[in-house]
Structure formats: C-alpha cells, structure tokens
Enzyme design. Structure first.
Site, mmCIF file in Angstrom:
data_model
loop_
_atom_site.group_PDB
_atom_site.id
_atom_site.type_symbol
_atom_site.label_atom_id
_atom_site.label_comp_id
_atom_site.label_asym_id
_atom_site.label_seq_id
_atom_site.Cartn_x
_atom_site.Cartn_y
_atom_site.Cartn_z
ATOM 1 N N PRO A 75 42.860 57.205 48.086
ATOM 2 C CA PRO A 75 43.158 55.767 48.159
ATOM 3 C C PRO A 75 43.265 55.115 46.783
ATOM 4 O O PRO A 75 43.969 54.111 46.634
ATOM 5 C CB PRO A 75 41.965 55.183 48.915
ATOM 6 N N LYS A 76 42.579 55.685 45.788
ATOM 7 C CA LYS A 76 42.619 55.059 44.467
ATOM 8 C C LYS A 76 43.963 55.319 43.777
ATOM 9 O O LYS A 76 44.608 54.390 43.291
ATOM 10 C CB LYS A 76 41.473 55.594 43.614
ATOM 11 N N GLY A 80 56.730 64.201 46.299
ATOM 12 C CA GLY A 80 55.861 65.090 45.532
ATOM 13 C C GLY A 80 54.432 65.190 46.043
ATOM 14 O O GLY A 80 53.855 66.279 46.062
ATOM 15 N N GLY A 91 58.347 58.149 34.611
ATOM 16 C CA GLY A 91 59.720 58.641 34.715
ATOM 17 C C GLY A 91 60.565 57.731 35.599
ATOM 18 O O GLY A 91 61.658 57.337 35.227
ATOM 19 N N GLU A 140 57.079 55.204 46.355
ATOM 20 C CA GLU A 140 58.303 54.396 46.327
ATOM 21 C C GLU A 140 58.277 53.294 47.374
ATOM 22 O O GLU A 140 58.856 52.224 47.186
ATOM 23 C CB GLU A 140 59.523 55.307 46.524
ATOM 24 N N ARG A 172 48.674 60.159 56.032
ATOM 25 C CA ARG A 172 47.318 60.251 55.458
ATOM 26 C C ARG A 172 47.365 59.890 53.976
ATOM 27 O O ARG A 172 48.217 60.379 53.237
ATOM 28 C CB ARG A 172 46.804 61.673 55.636
ATOM 29 N N GLY A 194 52.022 60.472 35.973
ATOM 30 C CA GLY A 194 51.157 59.299 35.968
ATOM 31 C C GLY A 194 50.736 58.926 37.377
ATOM 32 O O GLY A 194 50.058 57.926 37.601
ATOM 33 N N GLY A 223 55.067 60.130 51.721
ATOM 34 C CA GLY A 223 55.202 59.512 50.397
ATOM 35 C C GLY A 223 54.728 58.071 50.425
ATOM 36 O O GLY A 223 54.763 57.408 51.457
#
Ligand SMILES: Cc1cc2nc3c(=O)[nH]c(=O)nc-3n(C[C@H](O)[C@H](O)[C@H](O)COP(=O)(O)OP(=O)(O)OC[C@H]3O[C@@H](n4cnc5c(N)ncnc54)[C@H](O)[C@@H]3O)c2cc1C
Ligand code: SF4
Lengths: 319, 732
Positions: B619-620, B511, B241, B692, B615, B469, B689
């Site tokens: 990690p993937k 999110g 998106g 971004e 945090r 995604g 976050g």
C-alpha cells in the site's frame, strides 16, 4: 562552455578598470543567471571577474533617512532585513515571490537587476534572436509570445525583463550606484537604468563598458500600503505572467509598476493621478500604447484585474 | 509456468509480507547516494571519457556537409562520431526516427554527431565547434492544419463500430457533441537519459537508464548490427521514465559508437534542453466526442474520434481506447486518424491512450450530465457495464467503478455540492469540485526470474525487471519472502541486467503484477527443489517462519543449502484469460479547486483518488505511485504543454523553466483509497496495474472543477488563466 580566465576583484574601482581593459570580461556575483547562460553558450565571456570578495554586502542607513543596499547583498538577506520589512515591505515581498530559497541565497542585488530575459528563443542558440546575436532577427515575433512584452517592445525585440525585485525598486524610486572604469561614480535613477530595446535589444541598461554596480539606495520611506501581487500559472517557482507592485495611500493615491509586461519595470508617473479612479481607468492610461500579440493580449486584461484586486486589498476589502 | 486458469488459494494469500506497507528496500541507498545511476558507474567503467551530442538545428532537411576541423583540434578531443563515420546502422524495432541523423534530418535536435573528450567540459566546448551545413526543407508542424490530410493508421484498431451509432445519435432524446484538444507532453523525469558504454573485444556493456532491458538490448544490437548476445545492458536504478525510457535513445547508441571510436569507455547524457526535442513525447490530440442519451441519462450512442500526428512510420495516440470499454451504450463508434508531422517522435507516455482520451471523455461526460440536469456521479453510475460493451459475452474480470465513485463521493462530501456552477465563494476564491472516472487496461506480460537459496539461508532474486522509482525491488522481495516463509531482510534482489532472466520490464502498468508473478513462478520451482532435497513431498511442504515443514518434520531454511546453492528459474506465461475476461483497473478522482476571482489563477485545494486495481502488493509504494500520478495529472490539467513553433518546427519551451511541471506549492493534501480487491484472472498474485491508473481522469476532474467554480468551460488543455479571463465575471 568556452574556456575562460578568472580573477578575484580586489576593489570596486579596480574591478571596473579590469573589466573595461580585458576583452570579453564579465563580472560574476551569485552566478545563478550567468553560469546557466554560459553552459548553453548564450553568454561566452573570456574572462570572469569574481565580485564575491568585495565588501559590498551590507545594508546601511543613509543620511537622508533611506537605505543603501550593497550590490552583493543576497536576495534572502535583503528580503529578511528588519528595516526593509518594516519600511519597504514591497521589496521584501517581491523578492520572496521570485525564484526559490536556494537561488535567493546566492542571488545578489546587482545580479538580480541585470538578470537576462526568459524569452525561450533567447535560450536556443539555433534560433534568430537580436538580443543574443544582434541583427539575426527575432524568432519570438510571430512565434511563441505568450510570456513576452505587451508594451515597450520594438520590431526588433519583445522580450520581458523578468526581475521581480526591479519592479518593486521602480515603485520605491531606487537609485543605482556605480563606479566606472575611470574610477568615477554615478547615481542612476532606476527609471533610467533599463533601456527599451528599440533597434538595439542587446543593450539592456545604460551601464557603460566595465561599469560596476556598487549598490542601490532607497529614498526615505513613503509609508502607505505595500503590495506585490505576482500572477503565474504555477503556484511557485515561476516567472510572472503579470505582477503588480503598488504603494497605496489612505486617500487612494499611490504608485504602481507592472512586471511581466515590458522590457523594463513598467511605471508611468503621469498615469498615477488616475489611480484613485480605479483599476480600469488607471490601466487604460498606463497601458494605453500596448501592442500585444494574439498570444499575450490577455496580459492587458490580467493587469487590470490584478490591479483591481490589489486596490481592493489596499482598501482592506479582501474579496 | 503457465497461467491459464483462474488463480486459487496460494501462499501469497497468507499476506504476511505481501500487502504490507513496507518501506522501499532501495530507499536507504538512494538517500545516502549509494544507489549508482547509469551516469555514475565510474567504478564499473573506470577512466571513461565523456561524449557530448551535437543536435540538429533544423527540423527537417539534409546535412550538406560537416566541418570537424576545429572540433578535432580542440583540447582533449579523442574521437568524433557522425553518421558518415559510424558505418551502416540499423534502426531499432521500437524507434521511429533514427537515433543518429544524417544525411537526412527527421526532426529538430536529432543527434548528428558525438564529440568524445577527456572531460565533459572539453567535449561540450568542442561540440560547439562542429560546423554543420544544412539544407532545410519545409515540413508539417501544425496538427490542426494536418487534420485534413490525416489517414487511417494501419496497425491499430483504427475504426470500431457496434450497432448503428449515426442513427441512434440522430434519434437520441438528448445529444451532446464536444471538441477537445490535448497538447504534446514531455515525460520530464528527474534523471536525464544517460549511458556509459564499454567494449571488450566485440562485446558491449552498456550501463544505461532504460525501463525495458530486453527490448533495449535487442534494439542496441539491431542498430549496431551485432548479435544480441554481445550486448549487455545494466540498469540497476532509474530516476524515472514515464515511458520516455521504454526505448533505446541516442545517449545509449552514441555512447556505444563513441566508445568504439575512442577505444575507451564513454559516458553520454542528454543535457536537459535536448531531451524535449531529441527524445519522444506524448503526442497532441484533437478529439471529438458525441454522446446520445435518453432523458433519464441512459446512453444510447457514444462516439469518440481522435486525430494525432507523428513522423512517417509512427503511430497514433490511441485516445479512443477507453471509450470502447468504459460506459454502456448499444450503439458505439471510435475512430483514429493519423497525420504526418515533422515534429520530434511521438510515443508512449504514462497511460498512453487513456491519459489523453479521458482528458476529453471525462469532460464530455460532465457536459452531458449538465445537459441532462444530472449529478455527474450518478450519470456515470447509470451507465456502468459489467461486460465488454462491444462484446457482451465477455465479462470484466473485476469492475468496481461504481464502488469507487460511491466511496469517493461519500468521503468527499459530494452530496453537499451545489450543482449550479459559480455558486461558492471563499474570500477571493471561486470554489468548485469536479469528478472523473479513472480507467486503464490491465496488461499481463511474460516475465521470468531466477531465485537462489544459499548456505546462509538467504535468497537472491535475479530478473531483468527494472525499478524506475516504482518500488519493484520491494514488491519482488516481498513476493519471494512470502513464497519462502522468510522475513524480507533475508531476500536480496538484483534487477536491471540483461544477463538475468527476461522480465516484463516496466511499462504500461504491467510491471508490478507481471514481474512478481514471474518471481512467484521461480519460487514455486525453488520450493519444489528444496522439498525434494529434503525428501519432502513438495505438495504438502509448508514454508513458514524460516522453516519448511512437512508432516511432523520441520527443517530450517538456513541449513538446506549448506552443500551448495539451490537455484530455480522460471517464467510466468499467460493463456487466454485476458481474452475471455476484460481485465481493467478502475478509479474515481475527486478534486476541489479555487479560482482567483480577479486573476483566474487556479489552485487545487483537495484531491482524492479511489482505486480498484486488484490486490495492492504494498500500500505504501502503490500510494506513492498514485499520488505521483495525481501530481502529473495536475500538471496536465493546469500547465504542461510543449509549445510548438509551427513555423520553425520544434518545441520551444525545451527546458524545465519553460516546460512547467507542478511544484510542491501546487499540490494540496492528496488522499488515496484502495478498495479491497483481488483479481483471480490476472495472475497468482491477483494484482493488477496501478501506476498509470492514478493519472487517468485526473486532469478532467480538475477541468470539471474549474468549470464548477467559474461556469467557464475550457476544452483545450492546459486550463490556464488566459483561457478563463475573457469569461470571468466583471469586477465592477
Ligand atoms: C530557476 C530560476 C528561477 C528564477 N525565478 C525568478 C523569479 O521568479 N523572479 C526573479 O526575479 N528572478 C528569478 N530568477 C533569477 C534570479 O533572480 C537571478 O538569477 C539572480 O537574481 C541573479 O543574481 P546573481 O547574483 O546570481 O547574478 P549573476 O548570475 O552572478 O550575474 C548576472 C549578471 O549581472 C552581472 N553583474 C553581477 N553583479 C554585478 C555588479 N555588481 N555590477 C555589474 N554587473 C554585475 C553579471 O556580469 C551578469 O551579467 C530565477 C533564476 C533561476 C535560475
Ligand atoms: S523577443 Fe528579444 S529575446 Fe526574444 S527572440 Fe526576439 S530578440 Fe530575442
């Protein structure tokens, strides 16, 4: 997409005759260009003649030491052919510099030669475009023209013929073989195959109505160093801003055609004696009549600098 | 649950599941084609028809008439919707231009009709027969020309000032001023906008591709003029998106109108060539940056101004946002001005504000470092601040920018760098390296969830959160698993349905932290309910290894709900910690490029990002976010540009052949390092976050590397070879 009828060609001559006879007929080979254009309403054939069953998919030696490439030979197969890689490396490299693996698996020799321009306005049916809709005007002139022609264009159209393969074939003096609606065959030197736009940019080649390409022949190999250098913003999967196809001999003589700069592969045999004098002088001759726009004037400089790199590479001087 | 005091130790800190690099639990569905996207909901909406959009061929004006005669007669046609036939429509809170145009046309490719037919091909063929008669009016399409008429935007913090910028700048020992431009960008996500609409009586179900379910349901209701309760949005999977699906677009509205008119479910997707002009884009900016400093590189004055354009009623691109917070300096100013442009609607795209702002600011910092004769890493470190520079009483909750820069510099062998540009050559390549700081604010949004323990001992999580995604399914499952002491395969996650509790949705990189915090809140309630059911004291019940334990007693979670599901629902809401502490995420990007000495083609050779973003929940998936963002930054640096035809008023390169985004061959090995960090001010998850942040600063690091390689400074993005050629060294 408009509804259309469909038939499978049974022989080249029958296909040519059917195409000449049927209103709005078009051949379809790999379909990688034609179908895209049909989906957006740029091409609106009423009848499709599918060439894929024709046995024009082989590469054979000719009696004069050259190669005949069937019209339906896929770009992938042509690029991988041992004889092509050995004797016409330029062609192999040009093909591999184009499109993507998936597209090359479908794309054919004839379809590649006949692929249409990537001028963005040609793709937008709301905009004037003499090539798409004769007489409607040209939105690109005075508009976005970074990717368009710097030479060979006209007041009606400055679109570029985007094929990489064709640029290599121009240097190799390829000959396009066809069969016409009346069953007659003819041989068209690649230099004469694509037309300059003049006042009729929608007529892109010298092919007549219904005329079918059966193959392309390459004369016997000329040796030399084969280089195809394609320049683009993105590292892959992009059309050339400028490309240089060159065969350079040990003595510095050679042949050069440019892609990305004109409505056809741009080569001028009369300029080639200047090649040993270096990129600057040669390009000054080859592009003497260039009339770039403000947005694409860089292509003239770029062509010269790319050729400079090509000539250095030919000399074995990597940097 | 309200989060208004810093987080203390909680079950998440066990990090048995959270923080682990789990594969995405939706991965197998996607790779086997069993994840059904909006346009593939054929089973949920059987026998649906297809709608095809007719889009305006003019950028501005009015529809004089529409002739539908031929289209109506075309094979398979079931209905045609136009503004005239649609009846009165409202406008969504989040939309600037109307989604269905007519009689007024506000921008190119604005939808003006929908043709509904039995098949997609019939709808498309009939749409080509709709004849629209337009009266065109002149419009403004050139940002540069519109700058003079730009005005101060209303709702934003348009002007900020601290100290005496003008005086400090004028009196500074070293000053620098630069002007930069960023072009319009398209989100270019993989999945086109798509919806299937189905009415049952006056109730609408809309399978759609949307990041923000509650906003979307609200705006669909507002636009159609129906109660919000009558609208159900379902978006289980979203193929990207990047902000382009934050808001309801024409596919959703027209599917709903088409389905109403055809009395049949209707599917509508935007063909790729429509997306660029029909939907939103990141607006172009013109930016001016002024920096004043002492000789030793201490910033005394920093000013950042930005001009952008949008349709009437639109908003500015907040490109100055980061400059208020990123570097110290006693005297500062920012200003935004907004011009009216009649191009398609400008709106949010991944890291709105910071992405464009850092493209300029981080070149300016490089240029200033050059001027000072300072290493650009050191110059940034010199001007670090641990407090909000506009309000020194207000500390950052966590700020590890310096650590990011130092860690990155070490890993990248930055100290081996020759400062002088154009000094390194590798065969045909001129080689250079560049650095930029990454900065993006952390936002927390209220987010709710419902959790259910069933008789089999499985836990189901329901929230209207979306997975675009990003990995939401996975980190939500990890959160519930951690809270309840279960393995992740005992958790079922259901997302993207407006009948579920309202979540934060996916946007603004809020999110990940917000939606898991909402799941945390619901799980706290579920734990209480389970403990109560078992007669245990909720305060000392420990959920571990599939059991709940209190004192000497241990019960398996498999048995607890035998008599009926135990359900809990809650939201996480936020107090004023976000006001008292500045919450931001930080990073540093290091890039090496090669520039072809002859052709000036630019190719990236190495990329490293070091991020400090609270945090890291997984990690993937976090790494995937960052490498995707770095790739997007490479696009912004080197190729992405919506080309404006300033005469005809539209984005010319409106397909993916013309709007180039990076391909694999453009992207070298990407290294991502996450610093160890927890932020107790952000939420009980202590996360922030990251999706971004990874984009912020990348383009400038690349532009700086190009300068370092060649000595040529390009201030107008994208940095393409034509902008370098004129200044490249001659080839002799
Ligand atoms: C995304 C993308 C990227 C691309 N990138 C590149 C690139 O970088 N460089 C490049 O050179 N090309 C590129 N291409 C173009 C590609 O090479 C052409 O689409 C392909 O070569 C066309 O071959 P085809 O067989 O599929 O032609 P079709 O689409 O089947 O036909 C094209 C045209 O040729 C006509 N035709 C086909 N066969 C015959 C025949 N035997 N006789 C007479 N007429 C015939 C058809 O009627 C039609 O008008 C790209 C294409 C795409 C879609
Ligand atoms: S340059 Fe040619 S193809 Fe492009 S708009 Fe003009 S006429 Fe059409």
């Amino acid at each position: 997409m408009k509804p259309f009828s469909y038939e499978r060609a049974t022989s080249p001559a029958a296909a040519a005759a059917a195409a000449a006879r049927t209103e709005g007929a078009k051949f379809i080979a790999g379909g990688t260009n034609l179908l895209d254009l049909m989906k957006i309403g740029v091409e609106e054939p009423m009848h499709l003649i599918d060439l894929n069953g024709l046995a024009l998919d082989t590469i054979e030696a000719t009696s004069d030491g050259g190669l005949r490439i069937g019209a339906l030979v896929r770009n992938t197969d042509l690029a991988a052919d041992q004889r092509v890689r050995r004797d016409y490396g330029l062609l192999s490299r040009a093909l591999l510099a184009g499109a993507s693996g998936q597209l090359r698996n479908k794309a054919t020799t004839a379809g590649n030669l006949l692929q249409r321009t990537r001028c963005p306005y040609f793709y937008d049916t709301n905009q004037p475009c003499n090539k798409r809709l004769p007489g409607s005007g040209c939105a690109a002139i005075g508009g976005s023209s970074r990717s368009l022609a710097v030479i060979g264009g006209s007041a009606s159209c400055i679109a570029v013929q985007p094929s990489d393969m064709a640029v290599a074939m121009r240097v190799l003096d390829a000959v396009v073989e066809t069969v016409r609606a009346d069953g007659q065959t003819r041989r068209i030197p690649i230099a004469d195959f694509h037309r300059l736009p003049g006042a009729r940019p929608h007529v892109e080649t010298v092919l007549e109505r219904g005329e079918l390409i059966t193959g392309v022949t390459l004369p016997k190999p000329v040796g030399g160093m084969h280089i195809y250098h394609k320049v683009r913003d993105r590292a892959s999967y992009a059309f050339a801003l400028v490309s240089v196809a060159a065969i350079v001999q040990k003595d510095g003589s050679g042949r050069v055609a440019l892609g990305g700069v004109a409505p056809k592969p741009w080569r001028d045999e009369a300029a080639e004696p200047y090649l040993p004098q270096g990129a600057k002088i040669f390009t000054a001759h080859l592009l003497a009549n260039a009339t770039p726009t403000g947005e694409n004037a860089f292509k003239v400089v770029l062509a010269e600098r790319t050729l400079h790199a090509v000539l250095a590479e030919a000399k074995g001087d990597a940097s | 649950m309200k989060f208004d005091t810093p987080a203390t130790t909680n079950p998440i800190d066990r990090l048995k599941v959270v923080g682990q690099p789990l594969d995405r639990i939706d991965g197998p569905h996607k790779t086997t084609g069993t994840a059904h996207y909006a346009y593939e909901q054929h089973e949920a909406a059987p026998n649906h028809a297809y709608g095809y959009i007719v889009a305006s061929s003019i950028p501005k004006g009015r529809i004089k008439g529409i002739d539908l005669t031929r289209a109506r007669r075309a094979p398979g046609v079931l209905a045609i919707v136009t503004a005239q036939s649609a009846g009165k429509l409202g406008k969504g809170k989040f939309n600037t231009a109307a989604l269905l145009g007519g009689p007024t046309i506000e921008h190119y490719h604005q939808a003006v009709a929908l043709v509904v037919a039995e098949t997609f091909e019939q709808a498309r063929a009939a749409a080509a027969l709709v004849k629209v008669d337009y009266a065109r009016t002149s419009g403004a399409f050139d940002l540069r020309a519109a700058v003079a008429s730009a005005t101060k935007p209303k709702d934003e913090k348009a002007d900020t000032a601290v100290g005496d910028f003008a005086g400090a700048y004028a009196g500074a020992e070293v000053t620098f001023e630069g002007r930069y431009t960023t072009p319009d960008h398209s989100h270019a996500m993989m999945e086109p906008h798509a919806s299937i609409a189905s009415w049952t009586g006056d109730k609408l179900t809309l399978w759609t591709s949307n990041q923000m379910i509650a906003w979307g349901a609200g705006d669909v209701a507002t636009t159609l003029g129906v109660p919000k309760e009558n609208v159900r949005l379902i978006a289980p999977y979203i193929g990207g998106g990047f902000g382009g699906k934050l808001f309801v677009r024409s596919d959703a509205l027209l599917a709903a109108l088409g389905a109403r008119a055809a009395r049949r479910a209707v599917a509508v997707t935007l063909p790729r060539p429509l997306i660029f002009n029909n939907t939103t884009h990141r607006p172009a900016t013109i930016q001016r940056i002024r920096i004043g400093a002492t000789k030793d590189g201490t910033i005394t004055a920093i000013g950042h101004e930005s001009w952008s354009g949008d349709l009437p009623g639109g908003k500015p691109e907040t490109a100055v946002a980061q400059t208020r917070l990123l570097y110290a300096g006693a005297n500062r100013m920012t200003a935004m001005r907004l011009a009216v442009l009649d191009l398609p609607e400008g709106n949010a795209m991944r890291a709105p504000g910071e992405a464009s702002g850092l493209m300029a600011l981080e070149i300016a910092m490089d240029e200033m470092a050059d001027k000072l004769g300072m290493d650009p890493v050191e110059f940034r470190i010199r001007n670090d601040t641990q407090v909000d520079p506009e309000n020194p009483e207000r500390p950052f909750s966590q700020r590890q920018l310096v650590q990011c820069l130092r860690t990155g510099a070490n890993r990248f062998d930055w100290n081996k760098r020759i400062i002088k540009p154009a000094s390194t050559r590798d065969g045909r390549w001129l080689v250079g390296t560049g650095v930029a700081a990454a900065f993006r604010n952390n936002l927390t949004e209220k987010s709710g969830a419902r959790v259910r323990l069933d008789a089999r001992g499985r836990v189901t999580v329901e929230t209207d959160m979306t997975d675009i995604g990003t990995g939401s399914y996975t980190i939500i499952a990890q959160t519930a698993a951690e809270m309840l002491g279960l393995p992740v395969d005992r958790i079922d996650v259901h997302l993207g349905d407006s009948s579920f509790p309202v979540s934060s949705g996916s946007g603004g990189q809020w999110g990940g932290n917000s939606s898991t915090a909402g799941v945390y809140a619901a799980c706290v309630k579920l734990r209480e309910a389970i403990a109560q059911k078992l007669g245990m004291n909720p305060d000392d019940a420990v959920f571990e290894d599939g059991n709940v334990r209190s004192g000497q007693r241990t019960e398996s979670l498999t048995g607890v709900a035998k008599g009926g599901d135990i359900v809990a629902e809650d939201s996480m809401e936020y107090g004023d910690l976000g006001k008292r502490y500045q919450q931001s995420t930080f990073g540093a990007h290091f890039v090496e490029v090669g520039v072809d000495a002859a052709t000036a083609e630019i190719r990236i050779r190495r990329m490293l990002a070091v991020c400090a973003a609270g945090r890291i929940l997984n990690p993937k998936t976090a790494r995937s976010q960052v490498i995707g963002a770095m790739t997007m930054g490479a696009g912004a640096a080197l190729m992405e540009e919506l080309v404006v035809d300033k005469r005809l008023g539209f984005f010319v390169n409106h397909d993916l052949a013309g709007y180039e985004v990076p391909v694999h061959a453009d992207i070298p090995h990407q290294e991502v390092v996450f610093l160890d960090e927890t932020d107790a001010m952000s939420s009980p998850m202590k996360a922030k976050g990251v999706g971004e942040l990874g984009l912020c600063g990348v383009a400038a690091a690349i532009a700086n590397a190009v300068h370092h390689a060649t000595g040529v400074r390009v201030r107008d993005y994208p940095v393409t070879l034509d902008k370098l050629l004129g200044e490249m060294p001659s080839l002799g």
